[in-house]
Design an enzyme around this catalytic site. Structure first.
Site, PDB file in Angstrom:
ATOM      1  CE  LYS A   1     -12.723 -11.043 -42.146  1.00  0.00           C
ATOM      2  NZ  LYS A   1     -11.714 -10.575 -43.381  1.00  0.00           N
TER       3      LYS A   1
ATOM      4  CE1 TYR B   1      -9.482 -21.369 -35.241  1.00  0.00           C
ATOM      5  CE2 TYR B   1      -9.777 -18.940 -36.826  1.00  0.00           C
ATOM      6  CZ  TYR B   1      -9.278 -20.530 -36.536  1.00  0.00           C
ATOM      7  OH  TYR B   1      -8.350 -20.847 -37.631  1.00  0.00           O
TER       8      TYR B   1
ATOM      9  CG  ASP C   1      -5.787  -9.862 -43.408  1.00  0.00           C
ATOM     10  OD1 ASP C   1      -6.388 -10.601 -43.943  1.00  0.00           O
ATOM     11  OD2 ASP C   1      -4.871 -10.313 -42.739  1.00  0.00           O
ATOM     12  CB  SER C   2      -9.342 -10.226 -38.535  1.00  0.00           C
ATOM     13  OG  SER C   2     -10.573 -10.702 -39.570  1.00  0.00           O
TER      14      SER C   2
ATOM     15  CG  HIS D   1     -11.285  -8.710 -33.398  1.00  0.00           C
ATOM     16  ND1 HIS D   1     -12.148  -9.287 -32.784  1.00  0.00           N
ATOM     17  CD2 HIS D   1     -10.872  -9.378 -34.483  1.00  0.00           C
ATOM     18  CE1 HIS D   1     -12.691 -10.345 -33.645  1.00  0.00           C
ATOM     19  NE2 HIS D   1     -11.700 -10.268 -34.452  1.00  0.00           N
TER      20      HIS D   1
ATOM     21  CG  PHE E   1     -17.550 -15.112 -38.418  1.00  0.00           C
ATOM     22  CD1 PHE E   1     -17.947 -13.790 -37.996  1.00  0.00           C
ATOM     23  CD2 PHE E   1     -16.174 -15.144 -38.819  1.00  0.00           C
ATOM     24  CE1 PHE E   1     -17.224 -12.840 -37.963  1.00  0.00           C
ATOM     25  CE2 PHE E   1     -15.230 -14.016 -38.934  1.00  0.00           C
ATOM     26  CZ  PHE E   1     -15.749 -12.887 -38.550  1.00  0.00           C
TER      27      PHE E   1
ATOM     28  CG  ASN F   1     -15.815 -13.935 -43.156  1.00  0.00           C
ATOM     29  OD1 ASN F   1     -17.181 -14.071 -42.550  1.00  0.00           O
ATOM     30  ND2 ASN F   1     -14.996 -14.648 -42.396  1.00  0.00           N
TER      31      ASN F   1
HETATM   32  P1  ITT Z   1     -11.723 -12.086 -46.295  1.00  0.00           P
HETATM   33  O1  ITT Z   1     -10.225 -12.310 -46.929  1.00  0.00           O
HETATM   34  O2  ITT Z   1     -12.605 -12.180 -47.827  1.00  0.00           O
HETATM   35  O3  ITT Z   1     -12.219 -10.971 -45.735  1.00  0.00           O
HETATM   36  P2  ITT Z   1     -11.381 -14.232 -44.692  1.00  0.00           P
HETATM   37  O4  ITT Z   1     -12.202 -15.041 -43.985  1.00  0.00           O
HETATM   38  O5  ITT Z   1     -10.364 -14.970 -45.654  1.00  0.00           O
HETATM   39  O6  ITT Z   1     -12.224 -13.255 -45.507  1.00  0.00           O
HETATM   40  P3  ITT Z   1      -9.201 -13.164 -43.132  1.00  0.00           P
HETATM   41  O7  ITT Z   1      -7.923 -13.675 -44.477  1.00  0.00           O
HETATM   42  O8  ITT Z   1      -8.872 -11.930 -42.535  1.00  0.00           O
HETATM   43  O9  ITT Z   1     -10.563 -13.227 -43.868  1.00  0.00           O
HETATM   44  O10 ITT Z   1      -9.224 -14.243 -42.092  1.00  0.00           O
HETATM   45  C1  ITT Z   1      -9.705 -14.005 -40.682  1.00  0.00           C
HETATM   46  C2  ITT Z   1     -10.085 -15.478 -40.194  1.00  0.00           C
HETATM   47  O11 ITT Z   1      -9.869 -15.218 -38.717  1.00  0.00           O
HETATM   48  C3  ITT Z   1     -11.611 -15.634 -40.319  1.00  0.00           C
HETATM   49  O12 ITT Z   1     -11.622 -16.609 -41.294  1.00  0.00           O
HETATM   50  C4  ITT Z   1     -11.826 -16.375 -38.986  1.00  0.00           C
HETATM   51  O13 ITT Z   1     -11.752 -17.636 -38.917  1.00  0.00           O
HETATM   52  C5  ITT Z   1     -11.023 -15.567 -38.016  1.00  0.00           C
HETATM   53  N1  ITT Z   1     -11.635 -14.465 -37.529  1.00  0.00           N
HETATM   54  C6  ITT Z   1     -11.471 -13.205 -37.896  1.00  0.00           C
HETATM   55  N2  ITT Z   1     -12.462 -12.343 -37.003  1.00  0.00           N
HETATM   56  C7  ITT Z   1     -13.028 -13.065 -36.583  1.00  0.00           C
HETATM   57  C8  ITT Z   1     -14.265 -13.043 -35.264  1.00  0.00           C
HETATM   58  O14 ITT Z   1     -14.673 -11.853 -35.172  1.00  0.00           O
HETATM   59  N3  ITT Z   1     -14.600 -14.134 -34.700  1.00  0.00           N
HETATM   60  C9  ITT Z   1     -14.078 -15.209 -34.937  1.00  0.00           C
HETATM   61  N4  ITT Z   1     -13.213 -15.696 -36.129  1.00  0.00           N
HETATM   62  C10 ITT Z   1     -12.652 -14.560 -36.468  1.00  0.00           C
END
Ligand code: ITT
Length: 198
Positions: free
Chosen positions: A13, A155, A70-71, A181, A153, A10
């Site tokens: 991130k 939400y 993971d978020s 967070h 990015f 991502n």
């Molecule tokens: P990786 O697993 O490769 O790290 P991912 O985007 O698939 O990338 P996650 O499975 O942790 O990561 O999904 C987290 C989702 O939650 C992410 O794609 C965003 O849509 C949302 N998210 C997490 N942190 C955020 C933030 O700081 N601001 C806005 N949306 C966020």
């Protein structure tokens, strides 16, 4: 300088961690820079399990100290959805705009006072000895009626911080990085990473 692998695909991130982990004495690197292309099915049922899974797999293939995140966004009026499904909420290939639209559609008719939500972030760090350390952070807010702002990015355009009246996407990166967070989880991650260097 030792390398620290950010085990994520991502770009949002990665941008944030480059600032959040600045000055710790690690050279921050990413899977493409290391020539690693793992495809990991996030099969866990918690943020902790998924973060640990990602960190362990990437640490094994890179042999580097590795940090995975993971978020997700938990919306109270949707019983905690999208939660750990936040990335795939609107389908595997959905854009951030599509995810935001789907969430707003699900919240149609929900009044302001019931639009409470929480961003969660769980970081797993795997060091040279292979042990996983877990760091958590959260950030409370409200879901806006329409997207606003271009920063951040995911939400961010619909996540309002009540104390500022602005969405995360309207705030400059420096401010998001003080209150998010991810910022909160990173404060603890910095301590873990410092310890791993001693
Ligand atoms: P990786 O697993 O490769 O790290 P991912 O985007 O698939 O990338 P996650 O499975 O942790 O990561 O999904 C987290 C989702 O939650 C992410 O794609 C965003 O849509 C949302 N998210 C997490 N942190 C955020 C933030 O700081 N601001 C806005 N949306 C966020």
């Amino acid at each position: 300088m030792p390398k620290l692998l950010l085990a994520t695909s991502n770009p949002g991130k990665i941008r944030e961690y480059r600032l959040l982990l600045d000055g710790l004495g690690y050279l921050i690197t990413t899977p493409p820079e290391e020539g690693i292309a793992e495809v990991i099915a996030e099969s866990g049922s918690t943020y902790e399990q998924n973060a640990q899974l990602k960190a362990v797999v990437y640490a094994r293939s890179s042999r580097l100290t590795t940090l995975a995140d993971d978020s997700g966004l938990e919306v109270d009026a949707l019983n905690g959805e999208p939660g750990i499904q936040s990335a795939r909420f609107a389908g595997e290939a959905a854009t951030d705009t599509e995810k935001v639209s789907l969430l707003l559609a699900k919240l149609q008719g929900v009044p302001w006072e019931r639009r409470t939500a929480c961003f969660k972030c769980v970081i797993a760090i795997v060091g040279p000895r292979g042990r996983a350390e877990i760091c958590r952070g959260e950030c409370h807010g409200m879901i806006a009626f329409e997207p606003k702002g271009k920063n951040g990015f995911g939400y961010d355009p619909i996540f309002v911080l009540p104390e500022t009246g602005k969405t995360m996407a309207e705030l400059p990166a420096e401010i998001k990085n003080q209150i998010s967070h991810r910022a909160r989880a990173s404060q603890k991650a910095r301590q873990v990473l410092q310890q791993l260097r001693i």
